[in-house]
Structures are given as structure tokens and as C-alpha cells.
Design a protein around this motif. Structure first.
Motif, mmCIF file in Angstrom:
data_model
loop_
_atom_site.group_PDB
_atom_site.id
_atom_site.type_symbol
_atom_site.label_atom_id
_atom_site.label_comp_id
_atom_site.label_asym_id
_atom_site.label_seq_id
_atom_site.Cartn_x
_atom_site.Cartn_y
_atom_site.Cartn_z
ATOM 1 N N GLU A 65 0.801 -1.233 0.000
ATOM 2 C CA GLU A 65 0.000 0.000 0.000
ATOM 3 C C GLU A 65 0.831 1.278 0.000
ATOM 4 N N GLY A 337 -6.999 -5.133 -8.525
ATOM 5 C CA GLY A 337 -7.119 -4.675 -7.144
ATOM 6 C C GLY A 337 -8.294 -5.291 -6.412
ATOM 7 N N LEU A 341 -9.152 -8.530 -3.635
ATOM 8 C CA LEU A 341 -9.637 -8.495 -2.246
ATOM 9 C C LEU A 341 -10.754 -9.522 -2.083
HETATM 10 C C1 FNR Z 1 -6.970 1.552 -3.511
HETATM 11 N N1 FNR Z 1 -6.211 2.185 -4.496
HETATM 12 C C2 FNR Z 1 -4.985 2.699 -4.183
HETATM 13 N N2 FNR Z 1 -4.198 3.244 -5.156
HETATM 14 C C3 FNR Z 1 -2.959 3.654 -4.885
HETATM 15 O O1 FNR Z 1 -2.265 4.131 -5.785
HETATM 16 N N3 FNR Z 1 -2.455 3.535 -3.615
HETATM 17 C C4 FNR Z 1 -3.177 3.004 -2.602
HETATM 18 O O2 FNR Z 1 -2.677 2.841 -1.483
HETATM 19 C C5 FNR Z 1 -4.507 2.639 -2.866
HETATM 20 N N4 FNR Z 1 -5.325 2.182 -1.878
HETATM 21 C C6 FNR Z 1 -6.514 1.562 -2.182
HETATM 22 C C7 FNR Z 1 -7.238 0.892 -1.193
HETATM 23 C C8 FNR Z 1 -8.395 0.183 -1.522
HETATM 24 C C9 FNR Z 1 -9.129 -0.557 -0.459
HETATM 25 C C10 FNR Z 1 -8.841 0.163 -2.859
HETATM 26 C C11 FNR Z 1 -10.074 -0.613 -3.268
HETATM 27 C C12 FNR Z 1 -8.154 0.860 -3.825
HETATM 28 C C13 FNR Z 1 -6.598 2.061 -5.919
HETATM 29 C C14 FNR Z 1 -6.215 0.668 -6.456
HETATM 30 O O3 FNR Z 1 -4.813 0.487 -6.437
HETATM 31 C C15 FNR Z 1 -6.728 0.470 -7.885
HETATM 32 O O4 FNR Z 1 -6.100 1.392 -8.731
HETATM 33 C C16 FNR Z 1 -8.230 0.640 -7.988
HETATM 34 O O5 FNR Z 1 -8.893 -0.105 -6.981
HETATM 35 C C17 FNR Z 1 -8.754 0.248 -9.366
HETATM 36 O O6 FNR Z 1 -8.420 -1.083 -9.662
HETATM 37 P P1 FNR Z 1 -9.495 -2.279 -9.454
HETATM 38 O O7 FNR Z 1 -9.819 -2.345 -7.992
HETATM 39 O O8 FNR Z 1 -10.719 -1.910 -10.247
HETATM 40 O O9 FNR Z 1 -8.816 -3.508 -9.951
#
Ligand code: FNR
Length: 369
Positions: A65, A337, A341
Motif C-alpha cells: 500500500e 485490485g 480483495l
Molecule cells: C486503492 N487504491 C490505491 N491506489 C494507490 O495508488 N495507492 C493506494 O494505497 C490505494 N489504496 C486503495 C485501497 C483500496 C481498499 C482500494 C479498493 C483501492 C486504488 C487501487 O490500487 C486500484 O487502482 C483501484 O482499486 C482500481 O483497480 P481495481 O480495484 O478496479 O482492480
């Protein structure tokens, strides 16, 4: 069945001509867990279990993260950090564990700027009415940015002085050195989602009148200084990565043409891994739907030399969809992402579906797929 490209190995090049070998092209993007217990930025057993399960699940590169380069750069006081040695020691067993299960360990280095000092985005907090800024009186802290802007629905942030910018570049460098000491194989610089670097890049937020604001060259200066300074200390055998918001999705904001230009400049400075997200300044105004950000990755990939590793992210949830993105040359890999989860074994299920070899732990050999 033809060989899956998604599950073919790939190397992200490093400065010295070697690089980081990945067992496939499915990457876990950074996702804040807001799970630090003592407000000290020290990762916990949750981070070990969470990131470890993604290594079990077959991801080739597991990116931890958004991890703050300075305490005041945390989105919330539940964020992880790499601003001291206690944090380095706590990350070590996590990176070792990820590697012991065949994945590479990455970390996203971050500074939230004006978007720091919030409660963190947990359902239980939101339901308790705890969202948005925490004031200094309530245990929050002063926030810093490129220039004050009303675009964030948060408490006002202070414009950084030139001295603070210079100190901040050193924070990024020290955090990169700690990431190396902690055993990370790759760092991803967080230049997306309206956080500090993006606050410098975007004309929507950067109204400075000195050499860090105004023209494209000035607005990109802070990031170029960070990359140059990190590049001087980051090991030559480890690749350097970046995550961009490819678009603000706002007229006169930061756009894909700017991103493509900057990606080329950062490639020249040694960056080889590029992940293309979008938005983060003001309310989201972009497109939605499956693979909605893939065209941003495609634009960057087309402009960069072939050895860059460009990943697409955003609503990539399906094995065939992911395979198509890499087979059609839109990106070199995908970041998955939220689907991970819901199912940390996403890559292994996708491998099964595509007729490729799974990389689950040996203990799971009797699993049903
Ligand atoms: C994120 N995202 C995110 N992006 C990032 O650059 N740094 C981070 O720490 C986080 N934290 C984060 C926490 C949670 C719980 C979620 C759901 C999302 C964005 C993530 O990396 C991603 O770009 C997006 O969720 C879109 O991709 P998906 O989920 O559609 O595959």
C-alpha cells in the motif's frame, strides 16, 4: 490451447542491464489497509497475512500500500510508513515471505500532501460519521501542498516553501533507501490520485509562480527532482516504477498528452515500470466500466521503448479480459485490485481458465480449481 501471454514471464529492466523477473504479468496494485495499530507507520501481522495471501494467490509482483515517506504525508494515522528504521525492520519479514512464495515485493512510496490527515477510508469509520480531515486539535496535523486549492473537500493545506520542497525530496530518497534495506525489489512512486506529486503536476492545483509552478516544465520539476535523486541511490539491479493519474478528466487539467511526455522523460531518467490510473483531484468525472483506464496505458506503452513494463489498472476482473489486454498489446501486464480483495487466488484461477500453470503454495496441491 495456445500459451497464455498473461502467464508468460517478463523482466522489468533495471539500470545495470539485469532486472526483476516476474513469473507472470498479473500485479497486485497498492491498496491502503488502514490497519496500523499504534499510529506509528509500522506494518503489522495483517500486512504479512494480506500481502502473503496475494503471493500465495499467484500474483507475480505484490505492491504494498501507499507507504508514507514522512509522517505528515500519511493519508491517515493508520497508514504504513518508511520514514524510520523500526518500520524497515517490520517490513523485512513481509518482503522475505512474499519472495519465498515466488512473487516479487514492491512498495508504493507516497506523500498525500493536501489529502493527508484524514480518518482513513474504513466502512466502520464512515458509518460512525468519521470521514474527511482530522483537525490538529483532534489529533490531526498540518498539511502541505504545491499551492492552496479549494479542490479538495478537506482542511486548507499550506504551500510548501522551496526549502520544504528540497527537504521533501530528501524524504523520498531516504524512504527509497529504507525500502531497499527492507528488502523490496521495486519501488513505485505514487504520482497519482491527487496526492502531493499530482498536486504539483496538475494545473488545477498548482498555481505557484516560482520555478515549481506555471509551465509544464515547472510543474513536473518536483517529480523529476525526486526521480533523479532516488535514481542516484536506488540499487542498479532493482527497477524503478511510477503510478500516474494519466488524466484528471477535466478540461485544462493534467491530461494524457502530458502523461505521455512525462513518461518519456522519466524513462530517460531510468524509470521502467509504469502503472496508469487516473483522477483524484475534485470529484471523479471520468469514464467507468470494464477496463476504463486501459486506453491510458496503451497511449503510454505506444510512446515508450519496448522494454518498459506498462500496466493497465481499473475494473479488470476477468481472465479473458486481462489476457486480451496483453495479447492485443494495449499493456504489458495488468493490475488487479478489488477483484483480488474478493479472491486473493485470482491469478491462480485465471491461470487455470487460460490453461496456464498455477503458482499456488505446495500445501494447496489438493485445492479444487
Ligand atoms: C486503492 N487504491 C490505491 N491506489 C494507490 O495508488 N495507492 C493506494 O494505497 C490505494 N489504496 C486503495 C485501497 C483500496 C481498499 C482500494 C479498493 C483501492 C486504488 C487501487 O490500487 C486500484 O487502482 C483501484 O482499486 C482500481 O483497480 P481495481 O480495484 O478496479 O482492480
Amino acid at each position: 490451447m495456445p500459451q497464455s501471454k498473461l502467464f508468460s514471464p517478463v523482466t522489468i529492466p533495471a539500470k545495470n542491464g539485469t532486472g526483476l523477473q516476474l513469473r507472470n504479468r498479473v500485479v497486485l496494485p497498492p491498496m491502503c489497509q488502514y490497519s496500523i495499530i499504534e499510529r506509528n507507520g509500522v506494518p503489522t501481522t495483517w500486512h504479512l497475512a494480506h500481502l502473503g495471501s496475494m503471493a500465495h494467490g499467484g500474483f507475480s509482483l505484490v505492491i504494498a500500500e501507499a507507504t508514507a515517506v514522512a509522517a505528515e504525508g500519511r493519508i491517515s494515522d493508520r497508514d504504513a510508513g518508511l520514514w524510520n528504521d523500526e518500520q524497515v525492520e517490520a517490513w523485512k519479514p513481509i518482503t522475505e515471505y512474499i519472495r519465498s512464495h515466488g512473487a516479487a515485493a514492491g512498495v508504493q512510496l507516497a506523500h498525500a500532501g493536501a489529502k493527508a490527515s484524514t480518518y482513513g477510508w474504513l466502512k466502520e469509520l464512515e458509518e460512525a460519521g468519521l470521514s474527511g480531515s482530522i483537525s490538529v486539535e483532534d489529533g490531526g496535523w498540518e498539511t502541505f501542498t504545491s499551492a492552496p486549492s479549494g479542490l479538495f473537500d478537506l482542511k486548507p493545506a499550506t504551500a510548501m516553501s522551496r526549502e520544504q520542497i528540497a527537504e521533501s525530496v530528501q524524504d523520498w530518497v531516504a524512504a527509497a533507501q529504507r525500502a531497499d534495506a527492507a528488502g523490496f525489489d521495486l519501488i513505485q512512486i505514487h504520482a497519482a490520485h491527487g496526492y502531493l506529486i499530482h498536486q504539483f503536476l496538475s494545473p488545477l492545483t498548482n498555481q505557484r509562480t516560482d520555478e515549481y509552478g506555471g509551465s509544464y516544465e515547472n510543474r513536473t520539476r518536483y517529480l523529476r527532482e525526486i526521480i533523479q535523486a532516488i535514481s542516484a541511490v536506488w540499487p542498479a539491479d532493482k527497477p524503478l516504477g511510477i503510478r500516474f493519474s494519466g488524466e484528471d478528466w477535466v478540461e485544462d487539467g493534467w491530461g494524457i498528452a502530458d502523461t505521455v511526455k512525462l513518461a518519456g522523460e522519466l524513462y530517460e531518467l531510468g524509470v521502467r515500470a509504469f502503472d496508469l490510473s487516473s483522477a483524484g483531484i475534485g470529484p471523479f468525472r471520468g469514464p467507468t466500466g470494464p477496463g476504463y483506464q486501459v486506453p491510458l496505458a496503451q497511449a503510454v506503452k505506444q510512446a515508450l521503448p519496448d522494454d518498459a513494463f506498462v500496466t493497465a489498472v481499473g475494473s479488470i476482473t476477468d481472465a479473458i479480459q486481462a489476457e486480451h489486454i496483453v495479447v492485443s498489446g494495449q499493456a504489458d501486464g495488468v493490475s488487479v485490485g478489488r477483484a483480488a480483495l474478493g479472491n486473493p487466488q485470482w491469478p491462480n484461477h485465471a491461470a487455470q481458465q487460460l490453461g496456464a500453470e498455477k503458482s499456488h503454495p505446495p500445501q494447496y496441491w489438493r485445492g479444487r480449481w
